[in-house]
Design a protein around this motif. Structure first.
Motif, PDB file in Angstrom:
ATOM      1  N   ALA A 278     -35.894  18.565  31.093  1.00 16.83           N
ATOM      2  CA  ALA A 278     -34.963  18.678  32.226  1.00 16.83           C
ATOM      3  C   ALA A 278     -34.557  17.300  32.727  1.00 16.83           C
ATOM      4  CB  ALA A 278     -35.610  19.489  33.351  1.00 16.83           C
ATOM      5  N   GLU A 279     -35.507  16.379  32.756  1.00 19.08           N
ATOM      6  CA  GLU A 279     -35.187  15.016  33.176  1.00 19.08           C
ATOM      7  C   GLU A 279     -34.205  14.362  32.215  1.00 19.08           C
ATOM      8  OE1 GLU A 279     -37.462  10.717  33.849  1.00 19.08           O
ATOM      9  OE2 GLU A 279     -38.632  12.563  33.582  1.00 19.08           O
TER      10      GLU A 279
ATOM     11  N   THR B 282     -37.071  22.849  37.796  1.00 19.78           N
ATOM     12  CA  THR B 282     -38.266  22.007  37.828  1.00 19.78           C
ATOM     13  C   THR B 282     -39.200  22.419  38.965  1.00 19.78           C
ATOM     14  OG1 THR B 282     -37.063  20.324  39.112  1.00 19.78           O
ATOM     15  CG2 THR B 282     -37.143  20.050  36.724  1.00 19.78           C
ATOM     16  N   GLY B 283     -38.643  22.844  40.078  1.00 21.81           N
ATOM     17  CA  GLY B 283     -39.487  23.329  41.167  1.00 21.81           C
ATOM     18  C   GLY B 283     -40.255  24.578  40.778  1.00 21.81           C
TER      19      GLY B 283
ATOM     20  N   ARG C  98     -43.051  23.597  38.212  1.00 23.81           N
ATOM     21  CA  ARG C  98     -44.187  22.934  38.860  1.00 23.81           C
ATOM     22  C   ARG C  98     -45.022  23.936  39.655  1.00 23.81           C
ATOM     23  NH1 ARG C  98     -40.299  18.485  39.860  1.00 23.81           N
ATOM     24  NH2 ARG C  98     -40.911  16.741  38.478  1.00 23.81           N
TER      25      ARG C  98
ATOM     26  N   ALA D 104     -30.795  15.900  32.778  1.00 23.59           N
ATOM     27  CA  ALA D 104     -30.228  15.462  34.059  1.00 23.59           C
ATOM     28  C   ALA D 104     -29.631  14.069  33.979  1.00 23.59           C
ATOM     29  CB  ALA D 104     -31.304  15.523  35.143  1.00 23.59           C
ATOM     30  N   ARG D 105     -30.267  13.193  33.225  1.00 28.50           N
ATOM     31  CA  ARG D 105     -29.733  11.830  33.136  1.00 28.50           C
ATOM     32  C   ARG D 105     -28.843  11.643  31.916  1.00 28.50           C
ATOM     33  NH1 ARG D 105     -35.557   9.655  31.891  1.00 28.50           N
ATOM     34  NH2 ARG D 105     -35.476   9.206  29.656  1.00 28.50           N
TER      35      ARG D 105
ATOM     36  N   LEU E 118     -40.337  20.013  31.884  1.00 28.29           N
ATOM     37  CA  LEU E 118     -40.059  19.040  32.939  1.00 28.29           C
ATOM     38  C   LEU E 118     -39.441  17.774  32.361  1.00 28.29           C
ATOM     39  CD1 LEU E 118     -43.286  19.407  35.111  1.00 28.29           C
ATOM     40  CD2 LEU E 118     -40.995  20.260  35.651  1.00 28.29           C
TER      41      LEU E 118
ATOM     42  N   GLU F  85     -29.399  26.969  33.124  1.00 26.03           N
ATOM     43  CA  GLU F  85     -28.164  26.661  33.841  1.00 26.03           C
ATOM     44  C   GLU F  85     -27.113  27.741  33.609  1.00 26.03           C
ATOM     45  OE1 GLU F  85     -27.101  22.534  32.825  1.00 26.03           O
ATOM     46  OE2 GLU F  85     -27.858  22.031  34.822  1.00 26.03           O
TER      47      GLU F  85
ATOM     48  N   ILE G 102     -31.112  22.377  37.458  1.00 25.55           N
ATOM     49  CA  ILE G 102     -32.275  21.595  37.023  1.00 25.55           C
ATOM     50  C   ILE G 102     -33.280  21.402  38.153  1.00 25.55           C
ATOM     51  CG2 ILE G 102     -32.976  19.275  36.303  1.00 25.55           C
ATOM     52  CD1 ILE G 102     -30.564  19.258  34.434  1.00 25.55           C
ATOM     53  N   ASP G 103     -32.819  21.099  39.347  1.00 26.80           N
ATOM     54  CA  ASP G 103     -33.756  20.897  40.450  1.00 26.80           C
ATOM     55  C   ASP G 103     -34.545  22.171  40.744  1.00 26.80           C
ATOM     56  OD1 ASP G 103     -32.950  18.291  40.691  1.00 26.80           O
ATOM     57  OD2 ASP G 103     -31.618  18.653  42.405  1.00 26.80           O
ATOM     58  N   ASP G 104     -33.851  23.307  40.763  1.00 27.43           N
ATOM     59  CA  ASP G 104     -34.539  24.576  41.015  1.00 27.43           C
ATOM     60  C   ASP G 104     -35.501  24.915  39.881  1.00 27.43           C
ATOM     61  OD1 ASP G 104     -33.312  25.108  43.488  1.00 27.43           O
ATOM     62  OD2 ASP G 104     -31.531  25.888  42.475  1.00 27.43           O
TER      63      ASP G 104
END
Length: 305
Positions: free
Chosen positions: A57-58, A100-101, A104, A61-62, A54, A90, A96-98
């Motif tokens: 991934a953050e 991390t979901g 979690r 992403a940034r 997580l 990827e 990334i959003d998928d």
């Protein structure tokens, strides 16, 4: 919700030594309309697949400079495996959003940080099923790469899985490593022989025979129709000519390759490659070194008399 052990899904798990044609095989199979097959996911390597992924991934992403080197490299060794996994997802078409979901959800369902082998495989199963549903495929697959060495462990967790192990003449593989990828590949024929043996010698002795097959890279590129028909029969799939026209279709790997070393090559139509390159690229001494260590396996696979 994550699936219980063992998993009910029926993936196609591909394996092989680096530079053996695993990426080519994955992209070819990905062209079949019933399949979605991705590249490797190095999921045993990060400290865990929970909080570590997580955070990685953050950072990706940034576009944090600690994780954004060339390709899948990172500037900070602590984040290499985590960021590498995120970028590999990827490549498989899982953003990334998928991702991390999914992480979690699996972490909450299991109440762990996804560090055990079984928990890691459960997340991989969730990722594979996510991709299968997203594209409407019947089965998903990905590359175990060198991890095919543990085929018995994966077969226990995925009783419906099929395993396809692509092998290549180890002497050609040694030449490819030494001449083509000297920055990360094997540096000597001796090292290549030991590494090749580590991947090819064990799996066929411990895999469920009805769910495991070996094919040769040389056969895939020289007789693709015949070789892929064998693979399709083994997998219980219908034949589709798209397998012979993989370069005409879109593949997630080619959209976000993150510097994958084989992405450009596998985007082209099947061709004969460089079978027998060791005869010109290796010295007589290097060939003898390789054969001294790996001779029995070369003979078993039909590469020497």
């Amino acid at each position: 919700m994550s699936a219980p052990f063992p998993f009910a899904s029926d993936p196609i798990l591909l394996g092989g030594e680096n530079r053996s044609g695993t990426t080519l095989l994955s992209v070819v199979l990905d062209a079949h309309p019933d399949l979605v097959v991705g590249p490797e996911l190095d999921f045993p390597d990060p400290p865990n697949l929970g909080e570590h992924i997580l955070t990685a991934a953050e950072l990706v992403a940034r576009r944090d400079p600690r994780v954004l080197g060339p390709g899948t490299d990172t500037a900070d060794p602590h984040w290499y495996d985590g960021a590498h996994f995120v970028k590999q997802c990827e490549r498989f078409g899982v953003g990334i959003d998928d991702l991390t979901g999914l992480v979690r959800a699996a972490r909450d369902a299991l109440g762990t940080e996804l560090s055990s082998f079984e928990d890691r495989c459960r997340l991989i199963d969730d990722i594979g099923e996510f991709r299968r549903r997203a594209v409407g495929a019947k089965r998903w697959g990905l590359k175990l790469q060198r991890k095919i060495e543990r085929v018995d462990d994966y077969a226990r967790l995925w009783p419906g899985a099929h395993f396809v192990h692509i092998v290549r003449d180890g002497r050609d593989l040694a030449a490819s490593h030494i001449k083509t990828v000297p920055t990360w590949g094997y540096r000597s024929a001796t090292d290549a022989a030991h590494g090749w043996m580590q991947v090819v010698a064990r799996p066929h002795t411990v895999a469920p025979p009805d769910r495991y097959m070996e094919i040769r890279y040389e056969d895939l590129v020289s007789a693709p129709g015949e070789t892929l028909e064998r693979v399709v029969r083994f997998l219980g799939l219908r034949w589709d000519d798209a397998l012979l026209r993989h370069s005409e279709f879109e593949h997630s790997l080619l959209h976000r390759s993150w510097g994958h070393p084989a992405a450009e090559a596998v985007a082209r139509p099947l061709y004969t490659g460089r079978a027998g390159r060791y005869r010109t690229d290796l010295t007589t001494e290097q060939v003898a070194d390789f054969e001294r260590i790996a001779g029995p396996e070369l003979r078993r696979l039909g590469y020497v008399d």
